[in-house]
Design a protein around this motif. Structure first.
Motif, PDB file in Angstrom:
ATOM      1  N   ALA A 150      64.284   2.097  47.064  1.00 38.92           N
ATOM      2  CA  ALA A 150      63.951   1.714  47.574  1.00 38.92           C
ATOM      3  C   ALA A 150      62.764   0.685  47.363  1.00 38.92           C
ATOM      4  O   ALA A 150      62.912  -0.330  47.018  1.00 38.92           O
ATOM      5  N   ALA A 151      62.278   1.167  46.237  1.00 38.12           N
ATOM      6  CA  ALA A 151      60.852   0.398  45.052  1.00 38.12           C
ATOM      7  C   ALA A 151      61.904  -0.668  44.345  1.00 38.12           C
ATOM      8  O   ALA A 151      61.191  -1.735  44.286  1.00 38.12           O
ATOM      9  N   ALA A 152      62.999  -0.085  43.745  1.00 37.49           N
ATOM     10  CA  ALA A 152      63.327  -1.469  42.665  1.00 37.49           C
ATOM     11  C   ALA A 152      64.131  -2.151  43.790  1.00 37.49           C
ATOM     12  O   ALA A 152      64.644  -3.800  42.615  1.00 37.49           O
ATOM     13  N   GLY A 153      64.373  -2.507  44.567  1.00 36.57           N
ATOM     14  CA  GLY A 153      64.822  -2.986  45.402  1.00 36.57           C
ATOM     15  C   GLY A 153      63.797  -4.173  45.567  1.00 36.57           C
ATOM     16  O   GLY A 153      64.030  -5.815  44.964  1.00 36.57           O
ATOM     17  N   ARG A 154      62.509  -3.878  45.669  1.00 34.17           N
ATOM     18  CA  ARG A 154      61.878  -5.108  46.291  1.00 34.17           C
ATOM     19  C   ARG A 154      61.461  -5.246  44.416  1.00 34.17           C
ATOM     20  O   ARG A 154      60.708  -6.676  43.901  1.00 34.17           O
ATOM     21  N   LEU A 155      61.607  -4.782  44.020  1.00 29.55           N
ATOM     22  CA  LEU A 155      60.942  -5.225  41.974  1.00 29.55           C
ATOM     23  C   LEU A 155      61.974  -6.206  41.606  1.00 29.55           C
ATOM     24  O   LEU A 155      61.923  -6.585  41.161  1.00 29.55           O
ATOM     25  N   GLY A 156      62.989  -5.685  42.267  1.00 31.86           N
ATOM     26  CA  GLY A 156      64.084  -6.548  41.792  1.00 31.86           C
ATOM     27  C   GLY A 156      63.473  -7.807  41.938  1.00 31.86           C
ATOM     28  O   GLY A 156      64.145  -9.524  41.491  1.00 31.86           O
ATOM     29  N   VAL A 157      62.857  -8.387  43.171  1.00 30.05           N
ATOM     30  CA  VAL A 157      62.438  -9.670  43.594  1.00 30.05           C
ATOM     31  C   VAL A 157      61.685 -10.558  43.041  1.00 30.05           C
ATOM     32  O   VAL A 157      61.384 -10.987  42.727  1.00 30.05           O
ATOM     33  N   ALA A 158      60.572  -8.693  41.984  1.00 25.11           N
ATOM     34  CA  ALA A 158      59.690  -9.546  41.606  1.00 25.11           C
ATOM     35  C   ALA A 158      59.602 -10.148  40.073  1.00 25.11           C
ATOM     36  O   ALA A 158      59.568 -11.115  39.434  1.00 25.11           O
ATOM     37  N   VAL A 159      60.926  -9.454  39.461  1.00 22.68           N
ATOM     38  CA  VAL A 159      61.920  -9.802  38.270  1.00 22.68           C
ATOM     39  C   VAL A 159      62.709 -11.401  38.980  1.00 22.68           C
ATOM     40  O   VAL A 159      62.117 -12.419  37.821  1.00 22.68           O
ATOM     41  N   ALA A 160      62.958 -11.922  39.908  1.00 23.38           N
ATOM     42  CA  ALA A 160      63.456 -12.481  40.136  1.00 23.38           C
ATOM     43  C   ALA A 160      62.230 -13.738  40.198  1.00 23.38           C
ATOM     44  O   ALA A 160      62.864 -15.227  40.282  1.00 23.38           O
ATOM     45  N   CYS A 161      61.031 -13.674  41.190  1.00 22.94           N
ATOM     46  CA  CYS A 161      60.337 -14.792  40.529  1.00 22.94           C
ATOM     47  C   CYS A 161      59.216 -14.337  39.572  1.00 22.94           C
ATOM     48  O   CYS A 161      58.073 -15.188  39.421  1.00 22.94           O
ATOM     49  N   ARG A 162      59.577 -13.728  38.402  1.00 21.91           N
ATOM     50  CA  ARG A 162      58.521 -14.341  37.993  1.00 21.91           C
ATOM     51  C   ARG A 162      58.693 -15.561  36.719  1.00 21.91           C
ATOM     52  O   ARG A 162      59.909 -16.400  37.128  1.00 21.91           O
ATOM     53  N   ARG A 163      57.818 -16.009  36.014  1.00 22.27           N
ATOM     54  CA  ARG A 163      57.530 -16.499  35.229  1.00 22.27           C
ATOM     55  C   ARG A 163      58.753 -17.795  35.070  1.00 22.27           C
ATOM     56  O   ARG A 163      60.017 -16.889  34.191  1.00 22.27           O
ATOM     57  N   GLY A 164      58.856 -18.534  34.982  1.00 10.90           N
ATOM     58  CA  GLY A 164      60.510 -19.916  33.886  1.00 10.90           C
ATOM     59  C   GLY A 164      60.865 -20.030  35.015  1.00 10.90           C
ATOM     60  O   GLY A 164      62.697 -20.652  34.613  1.00 10.90           O
ATOM     61  N   VAL A 165      61.227 -18.769  36.927  1.00 13.91           N
ATOM     62  CA  VAL A 165      62.798 -19.033  37.471  1.00 13.91           C
ATOM     63  C   VAL A 165      62.609 -20.273  38.324  1.00 13.91           C
ATOM     64  O   VAL A 165      60.761 -19.573  39.002  1.00 13.91           O
ATOM     65  N   PRO A 166      62.555 -21.043  38.101  1.00 13.40           N
ATOM     66  CA  PRO A 166      62.509 -22.296  39.279  1.00 13.40           C
ATOM     67  C   PRO A 166      63.047 -21.915  40.859  1.00 13.40           C
ATOM     68  O   PRO A 166      63.835 -21.109  41.065  1.00 13.40           O
ATOM     69  N   ALA A 167      62.470 -22.838  41.993  1.00  8.93           N
ATOM     70  CA  ALA A 167      62.686 -22.796  43.040  1.00  8.93           C
ATOM     71  C   ALA A 167      63.766 -23.688  43.303  1.00  8.93           C
ATOM     72  O   ALA A 167      63.488 -24.597  42.560  1.00  8.93           O
ATOM     73  N   ALA A 168      64.431 -23.487  44.127  1.00  6.03           N
ATOM     74  CA  ALA A 168      65.639 -23.965  44.354  1.00  6.03           C
ATOM     75  C   ALA A 168      65.513 -25.276  45.272  1.00  6.03           C
ATOM     76  O   ALA A 168      65.655 -26.492  45.396  1.00  6.03           O
ATOM     77  N   ARG A 169      63.762 -24.810  46.306  1.00  2.68           N
ATOM     78  CA  ARG A 169      63.840 -25.773  47.018  1.00  2.68           C
ATOM     79  C   ARG A 169      62.405 -26.451  46.702  1.00  2.68           C
ATOM     80  O   ARG A 169      61.594 -25.588  46.715  1.00  2.68           O
ATOM     81  N   PRO A 170      62.417 -27.322  47.644  1.00  2.00           N
ATOM     82  CA  PRO A 170      60.255 -27.584  47.206  1.00  2.00           C
ATOM     83  C   PRO A 170      59.521 -27.164  48.554  1.00  2.00           C
ATOM     84  O   PRO A 170      58.397 -26.984  48.311  1.00  2.00           O
ATOM     85  N   GLU A 171      60.493 -26.456  49.139  1.00  2.00           N
ATOM     86  CA  GLU A 171      59.788 -25.619  50.076  1.00  2.00           C
ATOM     87  C   GLU A 171      59.966 -24.598  50.519  1.00  2.00           C
ATOM     88  O   GLU A 171      61.135 -23.962  50.429  1.00  2.00           O
ATOM     89  N   GLY A 172      59.568 -23.334  51.186  1.00  2.65           N
ATOM     90  CA  GLY A 172      60.636 -22.361  51.593  1.00  2.65           C
ATOM     91  C   GLY A 172      59.553 -21.060  51.019  1.00  2.65           C
ATOM     92  O   GLY A 172      58.496 -21.939  50.019  1.00  2.65           O
ATOM     93  N   LEU A 173      60.294 -19.936  51.574  1.00  2.04           N
ATOM     94  CA  LEU A 173      59.462 -18.969  50.929  1.00  2.04           C
ATOM     95  C   LEU A 173      59.647 -18.774  49.330  1.00  2.04           C
ATOM     96  O   LEU A 173      58.724 -18.470  48.253  1.00  2.04           O
ATOM     97  N   GLY A 174      60.416 -18.922  48.559  1.00  2.00           N
ATOM     98  CA  GLY A 174      61.258 -19.589  47.339  1.00  2.00           C
ATOM     99  C   GLY A 174      60.419 -21.018  46.404  1.00  2.00           C
ATOM    100  O   GLY A 174      59.572 -19.802  45.625  1.00  2.00           O
ATOM    101  N   ALA A 175      60.222 -21.613  46.967  1.00  2.00           N
ATOM    102  CA  ALA A 175      59.027 -22.439  46.937  1.00  2.00           C
ATOM    103  C   ALA A 175      57.605 -22.160  46.416  1.00  2.00           C
ATOM    104  O   ALA A 175      56.907 -22.085  45.250  1.00  2.00           O
TER     105      ALA A 175
END
Length: 257
Positions: A150-175
């Motif tokens: 469970a912790a690793a799954g959420r760590l995967g989110v932190a990895v996906a939110c690392r610096r240099g990874v852009p958002a696909a949309r200008p709004e929403g959670l990803g942005a």
């Protein structure tokens, strides 16, 4: 703003993003989002401790497969099923072979396509089967396995939110969260989750950490593919990452178990 208040905002955002716990939301901005994503593995560990306890308690009263099914169902309930929904939407979009805005439009549709259905079935079956195997281990190993996954799954989110990874949309959670997590938080989170996984495979202290690192490596590759196809990350991509990494860690823990 005082440091304590900023940290509290990050904690509240992390908890309300990754669980159904009804906390009052605080300040929501990119700074708070960065702290929340960095704290995501801790929230996952707490959720995993609860799910692990349910698995062990139910396994004492029912067959392991039933206990595993109850645990998987409760996990979906405690997260509103958002991660599973994100998995289905992401797989549908990537499976369409469309790119950019066309793929993002598929992700926004409320229905689930055949690719998404298959992904959900496979992930839920694998998680249930792995949890049934973990339920047959000693309680420290079973609990450590669920907590680490469970912790690793959420760590995967932190990895996906690392610096240099852009958002696909200008709004929403990803942005809001894209590019907010720095390298120090990722290193600390990875070491902490790897250590949590050590007791999950009795007699093989290397297997748990290896499962965590391998799952994250696969996630990085899949995220790279998603970014190329979609233009960046979205909330659905983050949800898919949770489910994929969690499932891969479970599989890594039960191989040759």
């Amino acid at each position: 703003m005082p440091t304590e208040s900023r940290l509290a905002d990050g904690v509240r955002l992390a908890v309300t993003t990754f669980t159904t716990l009804p906390l009052r939301t605080g300040r929501i901005d990119r700074a708070a989002a960065g702290r929340a994503m960095a704290l995501a593995p801790a929230v996952g560990a707490l959720l995993g401790a609860l799910l692990g306890g349910v698995l062990l308690l139910t396994a004492a009263l029912a067959p392991p497969l039933v206990a595993a099914g109850v645990t998987v169902g409760l996990g979906a309930l405690l997260t509103r099923g958002l991660h599973l929904d994100g998995l289905a939407d992401t797989v549908d979009a990537l499976g369409s072979y469309r790119r950019g805005a066309a793929a993002l439009e598929i992700m926004k549709k409320p229905d689930v396509g055949p690719f998404g259905v298959v992904a959900l079935v496979v992930v839920l079956l694998l998680q249930t089967a792995a949890l049934a195997e973990l339920a047959g281990r000693s309680w420290p190993a079973a609990l450590a396995g669920v907590v680490a996954a469970a912790a690793a799954g959420r760590l995967g989110v932190a990895v996906a939110c690392r610096r240099g990874v852009p958002a696909a949309r200008p709004e929403g959670l990803g942005a809001l969260v894209a590019g907010t997590v720095g390298p120090v938080a990722l290193v600390v989170g990875t070491v902490a989750v790897a250590l949590l996984a050590v007791p999950a495979a009795p007699g093989r202290p290397w297997q748990g950490p290896l499962a965590v690192v391998a799952a994250l490596a696969v996630a990085v590759g899949l995220l790279g593919h998603a970014v190329r196809r979609l233009g960046g990350v979205t909330g659905d991509v983050l949800g898919a990452t949770v489910e994929i990494v969690t499932t891969l860690v479970y599989l890594g823990l039960v191989l040759s178990g």
